[in-house]
Design a protein around this motif. Structure first.
Motif, PDB file in Angstrom:
ATOM      1  N   GLY B  94      30.187 -16.440  19.390  1.00 34.16           N
ATOM      2  CA  GLY B  94      29.875 -17.522  20.313  1.00 34.16           C
ATOM      3  C   GLY B  94      28.663 -18.323  19.862  1.00 34.16           C
ATOM      4  N   TYR B  95      27.750 -18.585  20.825  1.00 40.67           N
ATOM      5  CA  TYR B  95      26.565 -19.394  20.517  1.00 40.67           C
ATOM      6  C   TYR B  95      25.324 -18.549  20.275  1.00 40.67           C
ATOM      7  N   ASN B  96      25.457 -17.227  20.126  1.00 40.70           N
ATOM      8  CA  ASN B  96      24.280 -16.386  19.866  1.00 40.70           C
ATOM      9  C   ASN B  96      23.619 -16.818  18.570  1.00 40.70           C
ATOM     10  N   ALA B  97      22.369 -17.260  18.662  1.00 43.14           N
ATOM     11  CA  ALA B  97      21.680 -17.736  17.455  1.00 43.14           C
ATOM     12  C   ALA B  97      20.570 -16.772  17.068  1.00 43.14           C
ATOM     13  N   TYR B  98      20.695 -16.173  15.879  1.00 43.88           N
ATOM     14  CA  TYR B  98      19.673 -15.279  15.350  1.00 43.88           C
ATOM     15  C   TYR B  98      19.035 -15.932  14.134  1.00 43.88           C
ATOM     16  N   PHE B  99      17.812 -15.476  13.821  1.00 45.15           N
ATOM     17  CA  PHE B  99      17.070 -16.116  12.736  1.00 45.15           C
ATOM     18  C   PHE B  99      16.570 -15.095  11.716  1.00 45.15           C
ATOM     19  N   GLY B 100      16.545 -15.517  10.467  1.00 42.98           N
ATOM     20  CA  GLY B 100      16.044 -14.653   9.400  1.00 42.98           C
ATOM     21  C   GLY B 100      15.656 -15.480   8.189  1.00 42.98           C
ATOM     22  N   THR B 101      15.230 -14.798   7.158  1.00 39.44           N
ATOM     23  CA  THR B 101      14.699 -15.476   5.977  1.00 39.44           C
ATOM     24  C   THR B 101      15.806 -15.828   4.989  1.00 39.44           C
ATOM     25  N   GLY B 102      15.414 -16.372   3.839  1.00 38.81           N
ATOM     26  CA  GLY B 102      16.347 -16.647   2.749  1.00 38.81           C
ATOM     27  C   GLY B 102      16.117 -15.638   1.636  1.00 38.81           C
ATOM     28  N   SER B 103      16.895 -15.742   0.561  1.00 40.90           N
ATOM     29  CA  SER B 103      16.854 -14.658  -0.429  1.00 40.90           C
ATOM     30  C   SER B 103      15.993 -14.929  -1.657  1.00 40.90           C
ATOM     31  N   ASP B 104      16.632 -15.309  -2.754  1.00 32.80           N
ATOM     32  CA  ASP B 104      16.050 -15.087  -4.077  1.00 32.80           C
ATOM     33  C   ASP B 104      15.141 -16.186  -4.616  1.00 32.80           C
ATOM     34  N   THR B 105      14.092 -16.544  -3.918  1.00 34.60           N
ATOM     35  CA  THR B 105      13.211 -17.578  -4.481  1.00 34.60           C
ATOM     36  C   THR B 105      12.492 -17.056  -5.722  1.00 34.60           C
ATOM     37  N   PRO B 106      12.463 -17.855  -6.796  1.00 34.85           N
ATOM     38  CA  PRO B 106      11.765 -17.413  -8.013  1.00 34.85           C
ATOM     39  C   PRO B 106      10.238 -17.339  -7.829  1.00 34.85           C
ATOM     40  N   PHE B 107       9.700 -18.082  -6.868  1.00 37.49           N
ATOM     41  CA  PHE B 107       8.244 -18.114  -6.691  1.00 37.49           C
ATOM     42  C   PHE B 107       7.840 -17.773  -5.256  1.00 37.49           C
ATOM     43  N   TYR B 108       6.576 -17.377  -5.083  1.00 41.78           N
ATOM     44  CA  TYR B 108       6.021 -17.219  -3.735  1.00 41.78           C
ATOM     45  C   TYR B 108       4.561 -17.656  -3.756  1.00 41.78           C
ATOM     46  N   ILE B 109       4.060 -17.984  -2.575  1.00 43.42           N
ATOM     47  CA  ILE B 109       2.649 -18.373  -2.488  1.00 43.42           C
ATOM     48  C   ILE B 109       1.853 -17.125  -2.143  1.00 43.42           C
ATOM     49  N   ASP B 110       0.937 -16.749  -3.012  1.00 44.96           N
ATOM     50  CA  ASP B 110       0.101 -15.582  -2.773  1.00 44.96           C
ATOM     51  C   ASP B 110      -0.827 -15.888  -1.586  1.00 44.96           C
ATOM     52  N   PRO B 111      -0.700 -15.120  -0.488  1.00 47.38           N
ATOM     53  CA  PRO B 111      -1.498 -15.462   0.691  1.00 47.38           C
ATOM     54  C   PRO B 111      -3.001 -15.263   0.478  1.00 47.38           C
ATOM     55  N   TYR B 112      -3.382 -14.488  -0.519  1.00 45.13           N
ATOM     56  CA  TYR B 112      -4.809 -14.257  -0.761  1.00 45.13           C
ATOM     57  C   TYR B 112      -5.447 -15.358  -1.592  1.00 45.13           C
ATOM     58  N   THR B 113      -4.663 -15.936  -2.521  1.00 43.93           N
ATOM     59  CA  THR B 113      -5.268 -16.929  -3.420  1.00 43.93           C
ATOM     60  C   THR B 113      -4.687 -18.330  -3.248  1.00 43.93           C
ATOM     61  N   GLY B 114      -3.541 -18.432  -2.557  1.00 45.00           N
ATOM     62  CA  GLY B 114      -2.892 -19.727  -2.422  1.00 45.00           C
ATOM     63  C   GLY B 114      -2.148 -20.148  -3.673  1.00 45.00           C
ATOM     64  N   ARG B 116       0.816 -20.281  -6.570  1.00 49.43           N
ATOM     65  CA  ARG B 116       2.271 -20.155  -6.651  1.00 49.43           C
ATOM     66  C   ARG B 116       2.575 -19.236  -7.817  1.00 49.43           C
ATOM     67  N   ARG B 117       3.153 -18.080  -7.517  1.00 52.16           N
ATOM     68  CA  ARG B 117       3.345 -17.064  -8.556  1.00 52.16           C
ATOM     69  C   ARG B 117       4.798 -16.602  -8.605  1.00 52.16           C
ATOM     70  N   PRO B 118       5.235 -16.039  -9.732  1.00 52.17           N
ATOM     71  CA  PRO B 118       6.590 -15.488  -9.802  1.00 52.17           C
ATOM     72  C   PRO B 118       6.741 -14.336  -8.806  1.00 52.17           C
ATOM     73  N   SER B 119       7.834 -14.301  -8.079  1.00 51.81           N
ATOM     74  CA  SER B 119       8.033 -13.233  -7.106  1.00 51.81           C
ATOM     75  C   SER B 119       8.317 -11.918  -7.829  1.00 51.81           C
ATOM     76  N   SER B 120       8.085 -10.809  -7.123  1.00 54.16           N
ATOM     77  CA  SER B 120       8.219  -9.492  -7.742  1.00 54.16           C
ATOM     78  C   SER B 120       8.725  -8.506  -6.694  1.00 54.16           C
ATOM     79  N   THR B 121       8.995  -7.281  -7.135  1.00 51.64           N
ATOM     80  CA  THR B 121       9.434  -6.257  -6.193  1.00 51.64           C
ATOM     81  C   THR B 121       8.361  -6.056  -5.118  1.00 51.64           C
ATOM     82  N   GLN B 122       7.113  -6.134  -5.534  1.00 48.82           N
ATOM     83  CA  GLN B 122       6.043  -5.955  -4.564  1.00 48.82           C
ATOM     84  C   GLN B 122       5.973  -7.106  -3.568  1.00 48.82           C
TER      85      GLN B 122
END
Ligand code: B12
Lengths: 218, 484
Positions: B94-114, B116-122
């Motif tokens: 029906g109209y039940n709307a749930y929310f979640g993230t996306g998957s395989d981005t090659p990069f992420y923003i390090d919250p400590y330094t700001g 843009r770094r390659p993503s990793s298992t960690q």
């Protein structure tokens, strides 16, 4: 100046490949100077689109279609130009372009191909999911100056490295300039694997290839 | 007595009428009968040939009766469960709307330094921990790709990092059928056996056709394995109007839907009644920058229209929102996220992913994620609508207070103000002086603080040491095979 040159220029700008081919045939049939047709018609048209693209006036489909129109005309005129002994119409450089093994993303590669064509390069597109062997085989077949490899996945970027390694193994590394690109790739990655260049966008890819070709000629 | 009284239980956004939905579905069926799709996997082609499709090499033309048959066979609802408790937490219908993230981005923003770094298992593990902590996020996709491990088996490491750090349902990506088989084995370990996993699904597979109108061997083998194992699958075309599908919105919908429906036909022929979630990341190619846009208004319009079609067909649907083309978390990111989240909340696709993406899906940002968590809270309040009854109309209370009084001290206010109004945790409503004395912080700064505080204090519910060990064994088995 021959009226037909103006028509050719317009056909390229309009991205009308049928008309471009028709006009190229007319040049041949009526014994018009093919070198002038290339210079005054085809090149002028593609230059104008290129300028408009850079200024944001022309959009991607305009450029892609103009590149096709250019290709359609030049293919017909090439033999006649060659016969005249002129260097005109000779491609700026020959590039083998493809997406690496295991990767089927091709939109970015196609755009790079179209813009290179528009910039006067002869592009041999070997399509998606291609091994180092196929890149080299094509490069040898056509006498390429540059091999350009696209990878959109972190899991397939390694194939760009394989390509460079393969050329080294075959003792052919000096024969070709290798450039790489695609979403997850970076300048650092290009340096690490020993590529000759990396570009983030299709425009930068064109600039890069122009520089590399100048370098080869030096 | 109120005769024929109609009430809106929630607010709703809809783009297409039933007649328009029918016309688009009909165009998709026509595309499948007339043009067909290419399928690069012989076994699948054979299944379709036997069912009555017309086969010409790899090109398969599918009669519309097979589409109708698949639509009758496929379950109209899919349920997903908490991996620690087995509780049935999401009902995709029906109209039940749930929310979640996306998957395989090659990069992420390090919250400590700001940076843009390659993503990793960690980074994947950390991101999943933050998702687990956020109340408005219902399911998890990796929000990064494990690049620090052997790439042919990255998917096992990635699933391990996810399931260790969250108990929410997980949508997985897999390199190939073997990778997916290992992930299913891992999910069975977590669930407590194959039968438990089938009864209470903890994972969903994400797989994609290739636009226009092609199905690769990797995708098809994964799709068929999902069917055989009855693991729910999201089969989602990622189409770009003007590049891989026509530039018109209707043509985009018809072509993309034809890809989904051809996937559905094969899926249901593989195993009747296996759970299937219709996908669709339908957007435009920006003809100046050449990006696949994650923030264009047409994107949200197409997703909402596709939701109308999913409801018309009675199929669970995978939607997209909470993402941006901006390279940083700025005003643009906020605008694009807010617009898409509200529209998805109101249009009602069931499994809405890509929350937390910036840079047209290339980079993950946790600041973006916590801001979106807040936006989803706001959107859910709007969707909840207005309850109209004698108690909420409050005519008695209005009479008691009378002209010129106030409602701050009535029992009615105390009873209702908390349930009727939504309260922010990040959005700032402070009096100016207090905002200033608290450091004059922007939303993005406050978001960063929230991210750091979750990273430093939040612990997800742990799996038992035995389960952890068994998961590790599967990962290591794959890794050792890969080295050979
Ligand atoms: C469309 C798309 C697809 C389509 C591709 C259709 C097609 N015909 O190409 C489909 C649906 C098939 C697809 C499949 C997959 N995809 Co995909 N896809 C995308 C998406 C959304 C857009 C890509 C695109 O075309 N962009 C537009 C073009 C124009 O940009 P571009 O390719 O980057 O090219 C530009 C530059 O990079 C440069 N350039 C490109 N090539 C070259 C080459 C040279 C030599 C140079 C100099 C420059 C250059 O110039 C171009 C023009 O400016 C991206 C998201 C993203 N942010 O990119 C994900 C994305 C690339 N995909 C992703 C994934 C995970 C997959 C799948 C593995 C999913 C799955 N689990 O099944 C499969 C893999 C299939 C395979 N084996 O290749 C991930 C990559 C993660 C990773 N591992 O790195 C991304 C980033 C999405 C995400 N965030 O998760 N995908």
């Amino acid at each position: 100046m021959n009226q037909v040159f103006e028509e050719i220029k317009q056909a390229v700008i309009d991205g009308d490949d049928e008309l471009a081919a028709e006009l190229a045939q007319k040049v041949l049939d009526e014994g018009i100077n093919p070198v002038e047709a290339v210079q005054e018609g085809f090149i002028k048209g593609i230059d104008e689109i290129g300028t408009k693209w850079k200024s944001g006036e022309a959009f991607l489909p305009d450029v892609m279609m103009a590149a096709d129109a250019l290709k359609a005309g030049l293919t017909l005129l090439e033999p006649a130009v060659a016969e005249s002994g002129s260097q005109e119409g000779e491609p700026v450089g020959r590039i083998v372009l493809g997406t690496v093994a295991g990767d089927i993303h091709d939109i970015g590669k196609n755009i790079v191909g179209a813009l290179l064509t528009a910039a006067g390069f002869k592009v041999y597109d070997i399509d998606i999911d291609q091994s180092a062997q196929s890149f080299l085989a094509k490069a040898e077949e056509v006498g390429a100056d540059i091999i350009a490899a696209s990878a959109l996945l972190t899991t397939t970027m390694g194939e760009q490295k394989e390509l460079v390694k393969y050329l080294v193994e075959k003792n052919l590394r000096d024969q070709y300039r290798v450039i790489i690109g695609g979403g997850p790739t970076t300048k650092e990655w290009g340096d690490e694997i020993g590529a000759d260049g990396w570009a983030e966008t299709a425009d930068q890819a064109v600039e890069l290839c122009k520089e590399l070709v100048l370098d080869i000629k030096r | 007595m109120k005769s024929g009284y109609v009430a809106n239980r929630s607010t709703r956004f809809s783009v297409l009428s039933d007649d328009q939905c029918r016309e688009i579905v009909s165009a998709s069926k026509e595309i499948l009968e007339r043009t067909g799709v290419k399928i690069f996997y012989q076994e699948a082609v054979e299944i379709l040939r036997k069912a009555g499709c017309s086969v010409d090499g790899e090109q398969v033309r599918i009669p519309s009766r097979l589409v109708d048959q698949a639509l009758r066979m496929v379950p109209k609802r899919v349920t997903l469960c908490n991996s620690r408790t087995g509780e049935r937490v999401m009902h995709l219908e029906g109209y039940n709307a749930y929310f979640g993230t996306g998957s395989d981005t090659p990069f992420y923003i390090d919250p400590y330094t700001g940076e843009r770094r390659p993503s990793s298992t960690q980074s994947v593990g950390n991101n999943c921990r933050v998702i687990d902590a956020l109340p408005n996020l219902d399911f998890v996709m990796s929000l990064g790709i494990s690049q620090d491990v052997p790439q042919p088996v990255y998917d096992r490491y990635q699933y391990e990092a996810m399931v260790l750090n969250t108990s929410k349902p997980i949508v997985v990506t897999a390199n190939d059928a073997q990778g997916f088989a290992d992930i299913i084995e891992m999910a069975e370990i977590v669930a407590g056996g194959p039968e438990k996993l089938r009864r209470n699904p903890l994972i969903v597979l994400y797989a994609e056709p290739i636009s226009p109108l092609q199905h690769s061997m990797e995708s098809i083998t994964k799709l068929m394995m999902a069917a055989n194992k009855e693991v729910p699958v999201v089969y989602t075309p990622c189409v770009m109007a003007g590049a891989t599908v026509p530039a018109t919105m209707a043509g985009t919908l018809a072509c993309g839907l034809a890809e989904s429906l051809s996937g559905l036909v094969l899926h249901q022929l593989t195993k009747e009644g296996a759970p299937f979630i219709m996908g669709g990341v339908f957007t435009i190619m920006d003809m100046q920058s050449t990006i696949f846009s994650y923030g264009a208004p047409e994107f949200h319009l197409l997703e909402a229209a596709l939701a109308d079609i999913a409801h018309y067909l009675n199929l669970p649907m995978f939607g997209t929102c909470g993402c941006s083309d901006s390279k940083v978390v700025d005003e643009q990111a906020g605008i694009e996220a807010a617009m898409s989240i509200l529209l998805m909340a109101q249009a009602g696709p069931n499994l809405n992913h890509d929350v937390g993406y910036i840079e047209y899906g290339s980079t993950a940002s946790l600041e973006m994620l916590v801001i979106c968590d807040e936006i989803i809270g706001m959107a859910r309040r709007i969707v909840r609508g207005i309850e109209v009854n004698p108690e909420t109309l409050a005519v008695d209370v209005i009479d008691q207070v009378g002209p010129g009084g106030h409602f701050l001290k009535t029992a009615h206010t105390r009873k209702f103000f908390k349930t009727e109004t939504w309260y922010p945790t990040l959005i700032d409503r402070k009096i100016y002086a207090n905002w200033k004395s608290d450091g004059s912080k922007t939303l993005t700064q406050r978001a960063n603080e929230k991210v750091i505080s979750i990273l430093e204090s939040y612990q997800p519910e742990q799996l038992s040491p035995d389960v952890k060990q068994k998961l590790r064994a599967v990962v290591e088995r794959a890794a050792s095979k890969c080295q050979k």
